[in-house]
Write an enzyme that holds these catalytic residues in place. Structure first.
Site, PDB file in Angstrom:
ATOM      1  CD1 TRP A  12      91.911  52.759  68.513  1.00 40.39           C
ATOM      2  CD2 TRP A  12      92.740  53.477  66.455  1.00 40.39           C
ATOM      3  NE1 TRP A  12      93.215  53.163  68.677  1.00 40.39           N
ATOM      4  CE2 TRP A  12      93.463  53.623  67.158  1.00 40.39           C
ATOM      5  CE3 TRP A  12      92.669  54.033  65.140  1.00 40.39           C
ATOM      6  CZ2 TRP A  12      94.662  54.309  67.052  1.00 40.39           C
ATOM      7  CZ3 TRP A  12      94.126  54.350  64.850  1.00 40.39           C
ATOM      8  CH2 TRP A  12      95.166  54.765  65.645  1.00 40.39           C
ATOM      9  CG  HIS A  98      82.216  45.548  70.448  1.00 40.02           C
ATOM     10  ND1 HIS A  98      81.223  46.345  70.750  1.00 40.02           N
ATOM     11  CD2 HIS A  98      83.230  45.814  71.522  1.00 40.02           C
ATOM     12  CE1 HIS A  98      81.492  47.209  71.632  1.00 40.02           C
ATOM     13  NE2 HIS A  98      82.701  47.077  71.972  1.00 40.02           N
ATOM     14  CB  SER A 211      84.574  52.596  81.619  1.00 42.22           C
ATOM     15  OG  SER A 211      83.415  52.846  80.905  1.00 42.22           O
ATOM     16  N   GLY A 232      88.283  50.821  74.471  1.00 38.08           N
ATOM     17  CA  GLY A 232      87.766  51.935  73.607  1.00 38.08           C
ATOM     18  C   GLY A 232      88.504  52.991  73.585  1.00 38.08           C
TER      19      GLY A 232
HETATM   20  P1  PGA Z   1      85.166  51.917  76.344  1.00 44.41           P
HETATM   21  O1  PGA Z   1      84.843  50.946  75.098  1.00 44.41           O
HETATM   22  O2  PGA Z   1      86.602  51.746  76.690  1.00 44.41           O
HETATM   23  O3  PGA Z   1      85.288  53.304  75.621  1.00 44.41           O
HETATM   24  O4  PGA Z   1      84.167  51.708  77.305  1.00 44.41           O
HETATM   25  C1  PGA Z   1      85.404  49.558  75.517  1.00 44.41           C
HETATM   26  C2  PGA Z   1      84.766  48.651  74.121  1.00 44.41           C
HETATM   27  O5  PGA Z   1      83.773  48.777  73.873  1.00 44.41           O
HETATM   28  O6  PGA Z   1      85.347  47.662  73.769  1.00 44.41           O
END
Ligand code: PGA
Length: 253
Positions: A12, A98, A211, A232
């Site tokens: 999140w 991350h 993504s 994300g």
């Molecule tokens: P996203 O982020 O799915 O919005 O690209 C993924 C993440 O950073 O873990």
């Protein structure tokens, strides 16, 4: 079919407020029995972990954190939260390394490894993130960069961990790597883990992140060696996250 139970984790980030915890209940309703075959995890910000864990008592959804201190014991570290505290608050997993932490907080592989070690010492399962930048990929260095990150960020002590391959250039946008590109990196990660842990590496789940959306989830899960996803934006709303989870071939509908 792999023996590893798929893991689909929602990161999140610094989104998701108290009111959004209702999405967890909505998610549980939407995915129904799929949660028996797939570990579904939500990682809210630290202040909401306790409330999320409370919700998780009545839903089959797991709760995790997004970061932890590299210092395992209680200590004078203003602003830090230890893995033991996160565990006590209800987290079972913690994301470490991350790319946003590597980028905005200058986290090195060594620091990420210490955080993963602290997590394991507290009984949490670390999700160690690795991934190349666009420039590194364009320079033909993606596999070398990721192999080095895995070698340096993953602790030696035990293999009860998860690795998330998240190409930095695919995070927060609308582009994902091709299936062969994902497969190439996942096999490099698996080989690097196997060299270190031998047969025990077979149990380590390797996720793809960057993504992932309900639109591309089927494609992502079709890639060989992908044991789930780190999501994300699309994990914030139950409808989107359920769309991803139900796209997994292991999902019982
Ligand atoms: P996203 O982020 O799915 O919005 O690209 C993924 C993440 O950073 O873990």
């Amino acid at each position: 079919m792999s023996a590893r139970k798929p893991l689909i984790a929602g990161n999140w980030k610094m989104f998701g407020r108290r009111a959004d915890l209702a999405e967890m209940t909505a998610l549980a309703e939407r995915i129904g029995p799929a949660s028996a075959a797939i570990d579904v995890l939500i990682c809210p910000t630290a202040p909401y972990i306790a409330a999320a864990a409370q919700t998780a008592r009545i839903t089959p959804i797991l709760v995790g954190a997004q970061d932890c201190s590299p210092v395992a014991d209680d200590a004078a570290r203003t602003g830090e939260v230890s893995a033991a505290m996160l565990a006590e608050t209800g987290a079972g997993y913690v994301i470490v390394g991350h790319s946003e932490r590597r980028q905005f907080h200058g986290e090195s592989n060594e620091l990420v490894r210490k955080k993963a070690e602290a997590a394991m010492a507290a009984g949490l399962i670390p999700i160690v993130c690795v991934g190349e930048t666009r420039a590194e990929r364009d320079a033909g260095r993606a596999t070398a960069v990721v192999a080095a990150q895995v070698a340096e960020s993953v602790p030696d002590k035990g293999s009860n961990l998860v690795v998330a391959y998240e190409p930095v250039w695919a995070i927060g946008g609308d582009r994902i790597p091709t299936v062969p590109e994902i497969e190439e990196i996942h096999s490099v990660v698996r080989r690097t883990l196997a060299e270190r842990f031998g047969a025990a590496a077979d149990g380590i789940r390797i996720l793809y992140g960057g993504s992932v959306s309900p639109k591309n989830a089927t494609e992502v899960f079709s890639a060989a060696g992908v044991d789930g996803a780190l999501v994300g934006r699309a994990s914030l709303k139950a409808a989107d996250f359920a769309g991803i989870i139900l796209a997994h071939p292991a999902a019982v509908r």
